[in-house]
Motif scaffolding. Structure first.
Motif, PDB file in Angstrom:
ATOM      1  N   GLU A   1       0.827  -1.211   0.000  1.00 20.68           N
ATOM      2  CA  GLU A   1       0.000   0.000   0.000  1.00 20.68           C
ATOM      3  C   GLU A   1       0.857   1.255   0.000  1.00 20.68           C
ATOM      4  N   ASN A   2       2.059   1.164   0.543  1.00 21.90           N
ATOM      5  CA  ASN A   2       2.895   2.353   0.706  1.00 21.90           C
ATOM      6  C   ASN A   2       4.201   2.312  -0.092  1.00 21.90           C
ATOM      7  N   SER A   3       4.541   1.171  -0.661  1.00 19.33           N
ATOM      8  CA  SER A   3       5.751   1.073  -1.471  1.00 19.33           C
ATOM      9  C   SER A   3       5.459   1.480  -2.907  1.00 19.33           C
ATOM     10  N   THR A   4       6.477   2.005  -3.572  1.00 20.60           N
ATOM     11  CA  THR A   4       6.364   2.332  -4.996  1.00 20.60           C
ATOM     12  C   THR A   4       7.553   1.722  -5.727  1.00 20.60           C
ATOM     13  N   PHE A   5       7.379   1.535  -7.055  1.00 19.11           N
ATOM     14  CA  PHE A   5       8.369   0.798  -7.836  1.00 19.11           C
ATOM     15  C   PHE A   5       8.701   1.546  -9.115  1.00 19.11           C
ATOM     16  N   CYS A   6       9.903   1.263  -9.630  1.00 18.41           N
ATOM     17  CA  CYS A   6      10.375   1.926 -10.837  1.00 18.41           C
ATOM     18  C   CYS A   6      11.324   0.975 -11.555  1.00 18.41           C
ATOM     19  N   GLU A   7      11.873   1.445 -12.656  1.00 19.24           N
ATOM     20  CA  GLU A   7      12.829   0.626 -13.403  1.00 19.24           C
ATOM     21  C   GLU A   7      14.233   0.822 -12.844  1.00 19.24           C
ATOM     22  N   TRP A   8      14.937  -0.298 -12.682  1.00 20.21           N
ATOM     23  CA  TRP A   8      16.324  -0.257 -12.229  1.00 20.21           C
ATOM     24  C   TRP A   8      17.221  -0.914 -13.266  1.00 20.21           C
TER      25      TRP A   8
ATOM     26  N   ASP B   1       8.969   6.285 -14.868  1.00 23.74           N
ATOM     27  CA  ASP B   1       7.740   5.650 -14.376  1.00 23.74           C
ATOM     28  C   ASP B   1       7.847   5.298 -12.896  1.00 23.74           C
ATOM     29  N   ILE B   2       6.825   5.618 -12.146  1.00 17.13           N
ATOM     30  CA  ILE B   2       6.698   5.214 -10.748  1.00 17.13           C
ATOM     31  C   ILE B   2       5.312   4.594 -10.595  1.00 17.13           C
ATOM     32  N   ILE B   3       5.256   3.349 -10.107  1.00 12.63           N
ATOM     33  CA  ILE B   3       3.989   2.632 -10.051  1.00 12.63           C
ATOM     34  C   ILE B   3       3.763   2.034  -8.669  1.00 12.63           C
ATOM     35  N   THR B   4       2.511   1.693  -8.405  1.00 11.03           N
ATOM     36  CA  THR B   4       2.145   0.887  -7.241  1.00 11.03           C
ATOM     37  C   THR B   4       1.522  -0.400  -7.761  1.00 11.03           C
ATOM     38  N   VAL B   5       1.648  -1.481  -6.978  1.00  8.58           N
ATOM     39  CA  VAL B   5       1.098  -2.776  -7.377  1.00  8.58           C
ATOM     40  C   VAL B   5       0.455  -3.427  -6.160  1.00  8.58           C
TER      41      VAL B   5
ATOM     42  N   GLU C   1      11.186   2.278  -5.675  1.00  7.09           N
ATOM     43  CA  GLU C   1      11.347   3.727  -5.636  1.00  7.09           C
ATOM     44  C   GLU C   1      11.199   4.196  -4.191  1.00  7.09           C
ATOM     45  N   ARG C   2      10.326   3.513  -3.458  1.00  7.11           N
ATOM     46  CA  ARG C   2      10.224   3.670  -2.011  1.00  7.11           C
ATOM     47  C   ARG C   2       9.949   2.286  -1.437  1.00  7.11           C
ATOM     48  N   ALA C   3      10.774   1.866  -0.488  1.00  9.12           N
ATOM     49  CA  ALA C   3      10.684   0.515   0.062  1.00  9.12           C
ATOM     50  C   ALA C   3      10.137   0.569   1.484  1.00  9.12           C
ATOM     51  N   VAL C   4       8.885   0.174   1.625  1.00  6.23           N
ATOM     52  CA  VAL C   4       8.245   0.131   2.940  1.00  6.23           C
ATOM     53  C   VAL C   4       7.914  -1.324   3.249  1.00  6.23           C
ATOM     54  N   MET C   5       8.295  -1.773   4.430  1.00  5.88           N
ATOM     55  CA  MET C   5       8.083  -3.168   4.815  1.00  5.88           C
ATOM     56  C   MET C   5       7.075  -3.258   5.956  1.00  5.88           C
ATOM     57  N   LYS C   6       6.424  -4.404   6.041  1.00  6.50           N
ATOM     58  CA  LYS C   6       5.508  -4.651   7.155  1.00  6.50           C
ATOM     59  C   LYS C   6       6.306  -4.851   8.437  1.00  6.50           C
ATOM     60  N   LYS C   7       5.669  -4.574   9.559  1.00  6.72           N
ATOM     61  CA  LYS C   7       6.387  -4.621  10.829  1.00  6.72           C
ATOM     62  C   LYS C   7       6.924  -6.016  11.134  1.00  6.72           C
ATOM     63  N   GLU C   8       6.287  -7.064  10.587  1.00  4.98           N
ATOM     64  CA  GLU C   8       6.743  -8.428  10.847  1.00  4.98           C
ATOM     65  C   GLU C   8       8.145  -8.681  10.296  1.00  4.98           C
TER      66      GLU C   8
END
Length: 232
Positions: free
Chosen positions: A139-146, A155-159, A180-187
């Motif tokens: 819900e909070n992470s975004t992705f791009c081309e590397w 391009d910046i996308i959510t999935v 593009e932004r790496a957010v992980m779950k608390k687990e």
């Protein structure tokens, strides 16, 4: 809070007595009932019975006329290898270190490596392949081309899952996907080793990295993950 993780990957060479030597890989050609591990589709996350054993593996090079002179603590596969089961051959010494940490999953299978006419005690360290969907806060992470672990393109996308990301990567002919932004779950915060999707592979915590480096094990390299993870 941000969390630095590290990529655990195979090394290709090692310095022995001032010589740079290519590290051999392990072949499962002689594993008894190997089809139970190697050939069953759709079972990447299956946990096998405790008495399942990789008996036995042989070290070799792609050029089979080159003699193997040494073993390492961490080996890649060559020849006959698991097609769907995801496991890495490691030494007893390495297993004794990593099993003290919080792994996803903490599952090992006995293995033997035949080297110079003797069996050597090894283990197969199993990795599940659902770490991305299980641990990434989509819900909070975004992705791009590397490319080569650096961002390219605009391009910046959510999935909503990994398959959606891989489909987008394929449709738009990305070099590789990346955060593009790496957010992980608390687990994930307390997990010391888990496998994420390619191109990242096995990610380990700083705690486990330090333990492996202190032990001076061989056969792998550890590099910093290109960006830090966030927890909301």
């Amino acid at each position: 809070m941000k969390d630095q993780r590290y990529m655990l990957d195979f090394e290709t060479t090692i310095d022995i007595d001032s010589r740079k030597m290519i590290i051999p890989s392990l072949d499962g050609e002689y594993v008894k009932n190997r089809e139970e591990f190697f050939d069953i589709p759709g079972h990447a996350n299956k946990v096998f019975e405790e008495n399942k054993e990789f008996d036995y593996l042989i070290p070799r090079y792609s050029d089979e006329y080159i003699e193997v002179e040494f073993l390492c603590d961490f080996h890649s596969w060559i020849g006959e290898k698991p097609s769907f089961f995801s496991g890495i051959p490691i030494s007893k010494r390495m297993k004794e270190i990593v099993e003290k940490f919080n792994l996803y999953p903490n599952k090992f299978y006995g293995a033997k490596v035949m080297f110079k006419g003797e069996y050597h005690e090894y283990y197969i360290w199993q990795f599940f392949l659902d770490g991305f969907n299980k641990f990434v806060d989509l819900e909070n992470s975004t992705f791009c081309e590397w490319k080569r672990r650096k961002r390219i393109g605009d391009d910046i996308i959510t999935v909503s899952n990994l398959d959606e990301l891989l489909d987008y990567e394929d449709d738009h002919e990305w070099w590789n996907w990346g955060f593009e932004r790496a957010v992980m779950k608390k687990e994930y915060k307390d997990i010391d080793a888990a496998k994420l999707a390619y191109p990242y592979g096995i990610l380990i915590s700083e705690r486990l990295k330090n333990a492996l480096e202190r032990a001076e094990l061989t056969g792998f390299k550890i590099t910093s993950f290109p960006m830090k993870f966030e927890y909301l």
